[in-house]
Design an enzyme around this catalytic site. Structure first.
Site, PDB file in Angstrom:
ATOM      1  N   LYS A   1      -5.749  -2.434  23.439  1.00 26.95           N
ATOM      2  CA  LYS A   1      -5.517  -1.203  23.460  1.00 26.95           C
ATOM      3  C   LYS A   1      -4.217  -0.646  23.727  1.00 26.95           C
ATOM      4  O   LYS A   1      -3.840   0.183  23.321  1.00 26.95           O
ATOM      5  CB  LYS A   1      -6.724  -0.470  24.835  1.00 26.95           C
ATOM      6  CG  LYS A   1      -6.257   0.717  25.112  1.00 26.95           C
ATOM      7  CD  LYS A   1      -7.078   1.411  26.235  1.00 26.95           C
ATOM      8  CE  LYS A   1      -6.832   1.218  27.653  1.00 26.95           C
ATOM      9  NZ  LYS A   1      -5.528   1.982  27.867  1.00 26.95           N
ATOM     10  N   ASN A   2      -3.708  -1.190  24.834  1.00 30.71           N
ATOM     11  CA  ASN A   2      -2.311  -0.891  25.246  1.00 30.71           C
ATOM     12  C   ASN A   2      -1.083  -1.249  24.004  1.00 30.71           C
ATOM     13  O   ASN A   2      -0.118  -0.688  24.603  1.00 30.71           O
ATOM     14  CB  ASN A   2      -1.995  -1.179  26.570  1.00 30.71           C
ATOM     15  CG  ASN A   2      -2.897  -0.404  27.579  1.00 30.71           C
ATOM     16  OD1 ASN A   2      -3.525   0.498  27.060  1.00 30.71           O
ATOM     17  ND2 ASN A   2      -2.974  -0.617  28.785  1.00 30.71           N
TER      18      ASN A   2
ATOM     19  N   CYS B   1      -6.195   8.237  33.115  1.00 31.91           N
ATOM     20  CA  CYS B   1      -6.831   8.072  34.288  1.00 31.91           C
ATOM     21  C   CYS B   1      -6.450   8.402  35.698  1.00 31.91           C
ATOM     22  O   CYS B   1      -5.221   8.769  35.820  1.00 31.91           O
ATOM     23  CB  CYS B   1      -6.863   6.480  34.356  1.00 31.91           C
ATOM     24  SG  CYS B   1      -8.107   5.627  33.371  1.00 31.91           S
TER      25      CYS B   1
ATOM     26  N   ARG C   1       1.706   9.854  38.616  1.00 37.04           N
ATOM     27  CA  ARG C   1       2.078   9.530  36.970  1.00 37.04           C
ATOM     28  C   ARG C   1       2.959  10.642  36.339  1.00 37.04           C
ATOM     29  O   ARG C   1       2.416  11.411  35.564  1.00 37.04           O
ATOM     30  CB  ARG C   1       0.821   9.088  36.410  1.00 37.04           C
ATOM     31  CG  ARG C   1       0.037   8.298  36.663  1.00 37.04           C
ATOM     32  CD  ARG C   1      -1.307   7.883  35.836  1.00 37.04           C
ATOM     33  NE  ARG C   1      -0.705   6.904  34.860  1.00 37.04           N
ATOM     34  CZ  ARG C   1      -1.632   6.585  33.796  1.00 37.04           C
ATOM     35  NH1 ARG C   1      -2.950   7.027  33.905  1.00 37.04           N
ATOM     36  NH2 ARG C   1      -1.428   5.462  32.954  1.00 37.04           N
TER      37      ARG C   1
ATOM     38  N   ASP D   1      -3.661  -3.618  36.045  1.00 38.97           N
ATOM     39  CA  ASP D   1      -4.854  -3.300  35.267  1.00 38.97           C
ATOM     40  C   ASP D   1      -5.940  -4.340  35.439  1.00 38.97           C
ATOM     41  O   ASP D   1      -6.951  -4.311  34.847  1.00 38.97           O
ATOM     42  CB  ASP D   1      -4.630  -3.102  33.785  1.00 38.97           C
ATOM     43  CG  ASP D   1      -3.954  -1.985  33.361  1.00 38.97           C
ATOM     44  OD1 ASP D   1      -3.684  -0.876  34.283  1.00 38.97           O
ATOM     45  OD2 ASP D   1      -3.244  -1.849  32.384  1.00 38.97           O
TER      46      ASP D   1
ATOM     47  N   ARG E   1     -13.481   3.842  26.850  1.00 42.65           N
ATOM     48  CA  ARG E   1     -12.061   4.026  26.478  1.00 42.65           C
ATOM     49  C   ARG E   1     -11.309   2.746  26.141  1.00 42.65           C
ATOM     50  O   ARG E   1     -10.447   2.608  25.549  1.00 42.65           O
ATOM     51  CB  ARG E   1     -11.402   4.822  27.605  1.00 42.65           C
ATOM     52  CG  ARG E   1     -11.835   6.118  27.909  1.00 42.65           C
ATOM     53  CD  ARG E   1     -10.934   6.893  29.041  1.00 42.65           C
ATOM     54  NE  ARG E   1      -9.335   6.850  28.424  1.00 42.65           N
ATOM     55  CZ  ARG E   1      -8.636   7.141  29.049  1.00 42.65           C
ATOM     56  NH1 ARG E   1      -8.780   7.456  30.594  1.00 42.65           N
ATOM     57  NH2 ARG E   1      -7.424   7.187  28.965  1.00 42.65           N
TER      58      ARG E   1
HETATM   59  C1  EPZ Z   1       0.745   1.581  31.058  1.00 45.45           C
HETATM   60  O1  EPZ Z   1       0.804   2.983  31.775  1.00 45.45           O
HETATM   61  C2  EPZ Z   1      -0.582   1.289  30.646  1.00 45.45           C
HETATM   62  N1  EPZ Z   1      -1.080   2.166  29.655  1.00 45.45           N
HETATM   63  C3  EPZ Z   1      -1.614   1.426  31.858  1.00 45.45           C
HETATM   64  O2  EPZ Z   1      -2.668   1.016  31.592  1.00 45.45           O
HETATM   65  C4  EPZ Z   1      -0.968   0.497  32.854  1.00 45.45           C
HETATM   66  O3  EPZ Z   1      -1.650   0.539  34.126  1.00 45.45           O
HETATM   67  C5  EPZ Z   1       0.570   0.642  33.307  1.00 45.45           C
HETATM   68  O4  EPZ Z   1       1.254   0.681  32.046  1.00 45.45           O
HETATM   69  C6  EPZ Z   1       1.197  -0.305  34.196  1.00 45.45           C
HETATM   70  O5  EPZ Z   1       1.217  -1.544  33.493  1.00 45.45           O
HETATM   71  C7  EPZ Z   1      -0.911   2.121  28.454  1.00 45.45           C
HETATM   72  O6  EPZ Z   1      -0.201   1.244  27.877  1.00 45.45           O
HETATM   73  C8  EPZ Z   1      -1.478   3.072  27.481  1.00 45.45           C
HETATM   74  P1  EPZ Z   1       4.094   3.115  33.818  1.00 45.45           P
HETATM   75  P2  EPZ Z   1       2.051   3.952  31.850  1.00 45.45           P
HETATM   76  O7  EPZ Z   1       4.928   4.055  33.075  1.00 45.45           O
HETATM   77  O8  EPZ Z   1       3.001   3.603  30.649  1.00 45.45           O
HETATM   78  C9  EPZ Z   1       5.803   5.687  37.154  1.00 45.45           C
HETATM   79  C10 EPZ Z   1      -5.068   0.914  31.567  1.00 45.45           C
HETATM   80  O9  EPZ Z   1      -6.217   0.959  32.521  1.00 45.45           O
HETATM   81  N2  EPZ Z   1       6.463   6.448  36.220  1.00 45.45           N
HETATM   82  O10 EPZ Z   1       4.438   1.682  33.601  1.00 45.45           O
HETATM   83  O11 EPZ Z   1       1.588   5.293  32.159  1.00 45.45           O
HETATM   84  C11 EPZ Z   1       4.158   5.714  37.390  1.00 45.45           C
HETATM   85  O12 EPZ Z   1       3.867   6.678  38.280  1.00 45.45           O
HETATM   86  C12 EPZ Z   1      -3.735   1.939  31.711  1.00 45.45           C
HETATM   87  O13 EPZ Z   1      -5.119   0.594  30.481  1.00 45.45           O
HETATM   88  C13 EPZ Z   1       7.347   7.377  36.946  1.00 45.45           C
HETATM   89  O14 EPZ Z   1       7.334   7.610  38.163  1.00 45.45           O
HETATM   90  O15 EPZ Z   1       2.425   3.303  33.206  1.00 45.45           O
HETATM   91  C14 EPZ Z   1       3.851   4.558  37.963  1.00 45.45           C
HETATM   92  O16 EPZ Z   1       3.942   4.483  39.217  1.00 45.45           O
HETATM   93  C15 EPZ Z   1      -3.855   2.699  33.058  1.00 45.45           C
HETATM   94  N3  EPZ Z   1       7.794   8.339  36.059  1.00 45.45           N
HETATM   95  C16 EPZ Z   1       4.920   3.408  37.388  1.00 45.45           C
HETATM   96  O17 EPZ Z   1       5.972   4.274  37.125  1.00 45.45           O
HETATM   97  C17 EPZ Z   1       7.698   8.181  34.704  1.00 45.45           C
HETATM   98  O18 EPZ Z   1       8.250   9.082  34.100  1.00 45.45           O
HETATM   99  C18 EPZ Z   1       4.429   2.605  36.315  1.00 45.45           C
HETATM  100  O19 EPZ Z   1       3.990   3.279  35.297  1.00 45.45           O
HETATM  101  C19 EPZ Z   1       6.945   7.268  34.162  1.00 45.45           C
HETATM  102  C20 EPZ Z   1       6.183   6.399  34.968  1.00 45.45           C
END
Ligand code: EPZ
Length: 429
Positions: free
Chosen positions: A22-23, A126, A131, A316, A408
């Site tokens: 998915k991701n 989610c 985020r 995840d 999802r």
């Molecule tokens: C991706 O989310 C995945 N989603 C998530 O999977 C996964 O948990 C996550 O990466 C971490 O591996 C998809 O790929 C669609 P991040 P993403 O930006 O990209 C912070 C699932 O269950 N952050 O790597 O949204 C954020 O709050 C989902 O399939 C900022 O602070 O995650 C988090 O603490 C859920 N500012 C950390 O970085 C920003 O601008 C990592 O989040 C962006 C992120």
């Protein structure tokens, strides 16, 4: 609203085909906005998130076509979908569509790169933490975009196009890496992204972008270099297997005992998880066409983990691993380091009899001899599946409500598990 009813106590034996990730699928689909030529993806999972993103892309003017089944093609294998963004009809991604799924915000990168403007609603997704989108904004601003946030929308423009830049992410972000990398493919000059995410899904996106004519190096390391090109062209790309689905089913087998071939799974995508499972007492055997996972009656050993960006233990899979540790012979410690609110499964696991003490981002799990079935509620995608796994090993019936979360991200979950002997069914209403 549908529920899933699991009657625990059955060992899992057989074969589970692993779907496309998915991701990886979501950013790949979004990358189709970068070119006027058709981009074809194979092994696309049939998931609610994929269908939501299709609605968003069609709103921008993207045409899509699902290829018919080929003769002999088995059920439970991915679809092939053609996307064609010959003309971008609209550079706005409205609230009604984006609020459902965080990844839809990522259209901002290709829209800005190709059309030099984008207006995208702040995302939803989610409920696992605040985020924010600050890293997306900062990296695109580094490439010359002018960005304001007004009325719940991020409004971005880059008159004359984006320009290559050196940008270091203050924190590793998968989504911000996807977006900055896509944006940089059409920027003028060289972009260097430091402290970039190394997740396999980032590598898969880069592999596809390279097939589309992008000039990218350093993928899979924390420094990615992109030389902008004038145009990208179409390509055909096969989505990589889902490492989170793989780890989830491996943990299900660990939980129930049995012997299952995870067909199409690639061990290199989740080596850390497989190492942890071996320490727990599970037998992991990489084979030609996947990974064989088995456990005889031996007790599960407690193992401590902390989530980390790739190649560390994925956030995840944290909920699923916690479900497993509720049955371990002793105490394990689980530290969540990526999201600040990703322990919503704890109170639901407690309904099944799990003993878990929470302290901020840390959970101490004391294994119990038996879980007992109960009515539980899915709160987010991975939390939901952790409840299903726990239900497979619990005594009696577990009913998981709010199943739309599962839809999802897990393709044909009930079929895949029941084909291996699980007693699991979906109940409507
Ligand atoms: C991706 O989310 C995945 N989603 C998530 O999977 C996964 O948990 C996550 O990466 C971490 O591996 C998809 O790929 C669609 P991040 P993403 O930006 O990209 C912070 C699932 O269950 N952050 O790597 O949204 C954020 O709050 C989902 O399939 C900022 O602070 O995650 C988090 O603490 C859920 N500012 C950390 O970085 C920003 O601008 C990592 O989040 C962006 C992120």
């Amino acid at each position: 609203m549908d529920s899933i009813v699991v009657t625990g106590g059955q060992r899992l034996n057989g074969t589970i085909p692993i779907s496309g990730a998915k991701n990886a699928t979501l950013p790949l689909m979004i990358a189709s906005l970068l070119t006027s030529e058709p981009v074809i993806f194979e092994n696309v999972p049939d998931l609610a998130d994929v269908n939501s993103l299709i609605r968003i892309l069609t709103n921008h003017g993207v045409d899509y076509r699902v290829e018919g089944k080929r003769r002999g093609q088995q059920d439970l294998t991915g679809r092939t979908i053609h996307f064609s963004a010959e003309e971008i009809a609209d550079t706005t991604a409205p609230y009604e569509l984006v609020a459902k799924m965080r990844a839809s915000f990522w259209v901002i990168g290709p829209l800005l790169a190709r059309m030099h403007e984008a207006k995208v609603s702040l995302p939803g997704g989610c409920a696992i933490g605040t985020r924010p989108v600050d890293l997306f904004i900062a990296s695109l601003e580094a490439m010359g975009a002018e960005i304001t946030v007004e009325g719940g929308y991020v409004i971005a423009s880059a008159k004359g196009g984006l320009k290559g830049a050196i940008y270091e992410f203050p924190k590793v972000s998968v989504g911000a890496t996807h977006v900055a990398m896509m944006a940089a493919t059409l920027a003028k000059g060289k972009t260097v992204l430091k402290n970039a995410a190394r997740e396999p899904e980032v590598v898969d996106l880069a592999t596809c972008l390279i097939s589309m004519g992008a000039n990218i190096s350093g993928v899979g390391t924390s420094t990615i270099t992109i030389e902008g090109v004038e145009n990208l062209h179409g390509c055909r790309h096969r989505v990589l297997p889902d490492r989170i689905e793989t780890g989830t089913y491996a943990m299900a087998v660990a939980m129930t005992g049995g012997d299952v071939l995870l067909k199409g799974a690639q061990p290199g995508l989740l080596q850390e998880v497989l190492d942890v499972l071996e320490r727990v007492g599970v037998t992991i055997e990489p084979v030609n066409d996947g990974i064989r996972v088995s456990r005889n009656g031996a007790a599960l050993k407690p193992v401590d983990i902390a989530t980390d960006p790739f190649p560390g233990f994925p956030t995840d899979l944290q909920a699923q691993f916690m479900a497993l540790m509720t049955r371990a012979d002793g105490v394990s410690n689980i530290q969540e380091t990526i999201f600040e609110n990703r322990f919503m499964h704890v109170q639901e696991l407690a309904r099944l009899g799990a003993k878990i003490a929470l302290d901020g981002q840390h959970a101490e799990v004391t294994g119990v001899a038996e879980l007992t079935g109960a009515q539980v509620m899915a709160t987010d995608l991975r939390a939901s599946v952790s409840l299903v796994i726990a239900g497979l090993a619990a005594e009696g019936k577990t009913t998981v409500s709010r199943v739309y979360h599962l839809d999802r991200g897990f393709e044909h979950l009930e079929e895949k598990l029941s084909n291996c002997g699980a007693l699991i069914e979906r109940v409507s209403g």
